[in-house]
Design a protein around this motif. Sequence first.
Motif, mmCIF file in Angstrom:
data_model
loop_
_atom_site.group_PDB
_atom_site.id
_atom_site.type_symbol
_atom_site.label_atom_id
_atom_site.label_comp_id
_atom_site.label_asym_id
_atom_site.label_seq_id
_atom_site.Cartn_x
_atom_site.Cartn_y
_atom_site.Cartn_z
ATOM 1 N N THR A 59 1.202 -9.751 8.888
ATOM 2 C CA THR A 59 -0.225 -9.823 9.201
ATOM 3 C C THR A 59 -1.038 -8.861 8.344
ATOM 4 N N ILE A 60 -0.363 -8.127 7.472
ATOM 5 C CA ILE A 60 -1.013 -7.088 6.661
ATOM 6 C C ILE A 60 -1.938 -7.718 5.618
ATOM 7 N N ASP A 61 -3.128 -7.155 5.478
ATOM 8 C CA ASP A 61 -4.033 -7.536 4.402
ATOM 9 C C ASP A 61 -3.648 -6.700 3.179
ATOM 10 N N GLY A 62 -3.023 -7.332 2.209
ATOM 11 C CA GLY A 62 -2.469 -6.608 1.070
ATOM 12 C C GLY A 62 -3.502 -5.824 0.282
ATOM 13 N N ASP A 63 -4.659 -6.420 0.024
ATOM 14 C CA ASP A 63 -5.704 -5.734 -0.741
ATOM 15 C C ASP A 63 -6.218 -4.505 0.006
ATOM 16 N N LEU A 64 -6.430 -4.668 1.318
ATOM 17 C CA LEU A 64 -6.907 -3.547 2.129
ATOM 18 C C LEU A 64 -5.836 -2.460 2.215
ATOM 19 N N GLN A 65 -4.588 -2.868 2.394
ATOM 20 C CA GLN A 65 -3.490 -1.909 2.441
ATOM 21 C C GLN A 65 -3.453 -1.084 1.157
ATOM 22 N N GLN A 66 -3.587 -1.747 0.021
ATOM 23 C CA GLN A 66 -3.579 -1.044 -1.262
ATOM 24 C C GLN A 66 -4.738 -0.058 -1.347
ATOM 25 N N GLU A 67 -5.900 -0.494 -0.897
ATOM 26 C CA GLU A 67 -7.082 0.365 -0.970
ATOM 27 C C GLU A 67 -6.930 1.599 -0.090
ATOM 28 N N LEU A 68 -6.385 1.415 1.108
ATOM 29 C CA LEU A 68 -6.209 2.549 2.015
ATOM 30 C C LEU A 68 -5.108 3.491 1.534
ATOM 31 N N GLU A 69 -4.061 2.940 0.938
ATOM 32 C CA GLU A 69 -3.016 3.805 0.386
ATOM 33 C C GLU A 69 -3.559 4.627 -0.785
ATOM 34 N N ASN A 70 -4.341 3.981 -1.637
ATOM 35 C CA ASN A 70 -4.958 4.713 -2.754
ATOM 36 C C ASN A 70 -5.866 5.813 -2.221
ATOM 37 N N TYR A 71 -6.626 5.491 -1.165
ATOM 38 C CA TYR A 71 -7.550 6.479 -0.599
ATOM 39 C C TYR A 71 -6.806 7.674 -0.025
ATOM 40 N N ILE A 72 -5.799 7.417 0.802
ATOM 41 C CA ILE A 72 -5.145 8.533 1.507
ATOM 42 C C ILE A 72 -4.441 9.461 0.533
ATOM 43 N N ASP A 73 -4.049 8.926 -0.620
ATOM 44 C CA ASP A 73 -3.396 9.770 -1.624
ATOM 45 C C ASP A 73 -4.385 10.652 -2.378
ATOM 46 N N THR A 74 -5.692 10.435 -2.153
ATOM 47 C CA THR A 74 -6.702 11.325 -2.742
ATOM 48 C C THR A 74 -7.055 12.466 -1.800
ATOM 49 N N THR A 75 -6.583 12.396 -0.557
ATOM 50 C CA THR A 75 -6.892 13.434 0.418
ATOM 51 C C THR A 75 -5.823 14.522 0.386
ATOM 52 N N ASN A 83 -15.876 3.235 6.224
ATOM 53 C CA ASN A 83 -16.728 2.938 5.066
ATOM 54 C C ASN A 83 -16.020 2.015 4.071
ATOM 55 N N ILE A 84 -14.710 2.157 3.936
ATOM 56 C CA ILE A 84 -13.948 1.235 3.090
ATOM 57 C C ILE A 84 -14.037 -0.177 3.659
ATOM 58 N N LEU A 85 -13.926 -0.293 4.967
ATOM 59 C CA LEU A 85 -14.037 -1.608 5.607
ATOM 60 C C LEU A 85 -15.454 -2.175 5.455
ATOM 61 N N LYS A 86 -16.440 -1.313 5.516
ATOM 62 C CA LYS A 86 -17.818 -1.759 5.314
ATOM 63 C C LYS A 86 -17.992 -2.340 3.917
ATOM 64 N N SER A 87 -17.344 -1.727 2.930
ATOM 65 C CA SER A 87 -17.447 -2.240 1.558
ATOM 66 C C SER A 87 -16.752 -3.587 1.407
ATOM 67 N N ARG A 88 -15.909 -3.923 2.367
ATOM 68 C CA ARG A 88 -15.232 -5.221 2.390
ATOM 69 C C ARG A 88 -15.774 -6.039 3.549
ATOM 70 N N GLU A 89 -17.065 -6.092 3.663
ATOM 71 C CA GLU A 89 -17.719 -6.606 4.862
ATOM 72 C C GLU A 89 -17.368 -8.059 5.171
ATOM 73 N N ASN A 90 -16.830 -8.780 4.200
ATOM 74 C CA ASN A 90 -16.440 -10.162 4.467
ATOM 75 C C ASN A 90 -15.337 -10.233 5.520
ATOM 76 N N LEU A 91 -14.647 -9.105 5.756
ATOM 77 C CA LEU A 91 -13.623 -9.082 6.798
ATOM 78 C C LEU A 91 -14.241 -9.043 8.194
ATOM 79 N N LEU A 92 -15.500 -8.610 8.247
ATOM 80 C CA LEU A 92 -16.178 -8.488 9.531
ATOM 81 C C LEU A 92 -17.261 -9.553 9.656
ATOM 82 N N TYR A 93 -16.916 -10.626 10.343
ATOM 83 C CA TYR A 93 -17.900 -11.653 10.703
ATOM 84 C C TYR A 93 -18.563 -12.329 9.523
ATOM 85 N N ASN A 94 -18.039 -12.143 8.288
ATOM 86 C CA ASN A 94 -18.614 -12.784 7.103
ATOM 87 C C ASN A 94 -20.101 -12.493 6.960
ATOM 88 N N GLN A 95 -20.498 -11.253 7.199
ATOM 89 C CA GLN A 95 -21.913 -10.892 7.121
ATOM 90 C C GLN A 95 -22.386 -10.896 5.674
#
Length: 584
Positions: A238-254, A572-584
């Motif tokens: 059920t994993i969203d591969g693109d989102l997973q990649q983005e979050l992994e890239n992000y957490i490695d900057t922290t 904020n990462i999810l907001k930048s991918r807003e198509n995941l939320l209700y296709n706004q």
Amino acid sequence: MKSMRRIKLFAAFMLTLHVLLMGRLLQLQLVQVESYSKKKINLLEKSVKQRTQQFVIDSGRGQFLDANNQPLSYSERYVLVLFPFIQFDDQALAKLSSNIPMDLTTLQKTLKETKQPVKLTQLSLNEHQVKEINNLRLDGVFVVKEKIVKDTPLATQFIGITGENQQLFDQRYPSKSLNPLQPIGQTGLQKMFDELLLSEGNEKLMYHVDAFGRPLFGLDVKYSSPNNSFFPLNIKTTIDGDLQQELENYIDTTSLISGGILLLDIENSELKAVVSRPKITNNDPFSNPGIENLMFTQLTPGSVFKTVIAAAAIENLLVNDQETFDCDKNIYGEIEVEKMQFGQLNFKESFTKSCNAAFGELAVRLTRQNPKLIARYAEKLGVVGGVGWKGDFFHNHNYSQLEEDIGQIYTTTGTDNESVHKQTGIGQLDVQVTPLAIANMMATIARGGERFMVNGVSEVQYQNGSQFYSFDTKHLEGETISPYTAMKLQELLRSVVKSKQGTAHALSELPYEVAGKTGTAEVEIRNGTPYYHKWFAGYFPFDKPKYALVVVNTNTTYSGESAHQLFADTVNILKSRENLLYNQ
């Protein structure tokens, strides 16, 4: 006479030896051809292997896909494979070099005196080049689409790792006639779905050679595979591969060293991203803490657990809006000068500001009414007992998708001690829960009390892409909280962010309205320095919940990466991918 007797004895001996040798030959060539000796050696396979050169295209083990059918555990690429005998055909080499980004001299040096197939991994071939090479129809030249198993696939700890273990293979599959030396699942989904992923044989290119390594006359390179378009099966997560990649890239900057992020789709109760750190060390994974998926591992939750105490207190009418608690004091009734003083707070304010005294007192009241009441509400909200998908699947009657800890509230000792109950009320001491379970608790509250099992896998697919099995959304069995209690908890969780005095007011400016709870659990003191698990767990948007999100920074100092910041950045990462939320 003596000499004649010796001749007869010698002849008898030679005849006996001849019979034994013939018997041995019959045994090797006719009787035990495929299962020689106690080790069950296949002599035919060994004979063929001795005079065969081959290039393995694919190991044959099933793989993992994301929710969009994109590979998670591997990548694909075109690779040029050259068999050794082409080095003697200058004309063929010249034709080939004119169609690839490699000059003839370099190509000849690459192939010089080689006795094994050569894979030109340094070449990056496009579709046009592949077509041109295939049109040349050169013997010993092949372009294959190779699956490259990633050293560090996305969601590594969630997917898990494999390794060779013949003893474990024999234990798991005593009746399977497959190669026992093939890699098998050791952790994660690789382990839980291992039987469906087993290889039935390699996909390979092969040719036969003579005693000098030259191709046998009249034989060309052959393609070999198990000839099964259905097995092994592939696992669609059920994993969203693109989102997973983005979050992994992000957490490695922290600055986070240990901890992670878990994102759960509330409507379908599906995992969309699971990030755990530290990373797995590939050369020796079991000696490194990165092997552990911290998002499925039980941890001390701190004040996040006050959500369970609040639910139990509301449903058992042990608190009202008028009562106040002295929040200048700690759970033992002592004033701690170095801590922030809150004065007298009512129940909602106590939750909003995370007053320990209030929830220590409520925990005592609950256990006085029923010593098992806190554990019962932990079960109602799914923070203990496991929340991953379970049910009938394949030939298992109680199959579990996820390898998860089940959590605990109390150990077997000390439950009659009032100070134990007070510490339990603030999520300390023996309380252990997983980020997965906490995310599911937030989803349960957001849904008004309706409980679902968590899916990490949506379906199992045949090799040809058709469906073998689909995992439907299932209710989590057992008691749950009432819709009224869920509504009151929604208000409390929202006030933590919305109120200016709330412990997570810093999240009030996010692009979505968030409801949630902070937690700072003190887990140990090293050389006089306290170390904590820092949590934030919540859901959003508040009025139309879509995601439950848990972030945790484990075993960190007070100045370590803020859970609030991790949560805010993820939103904020999810907001930048807003198509995941209700296709706004």
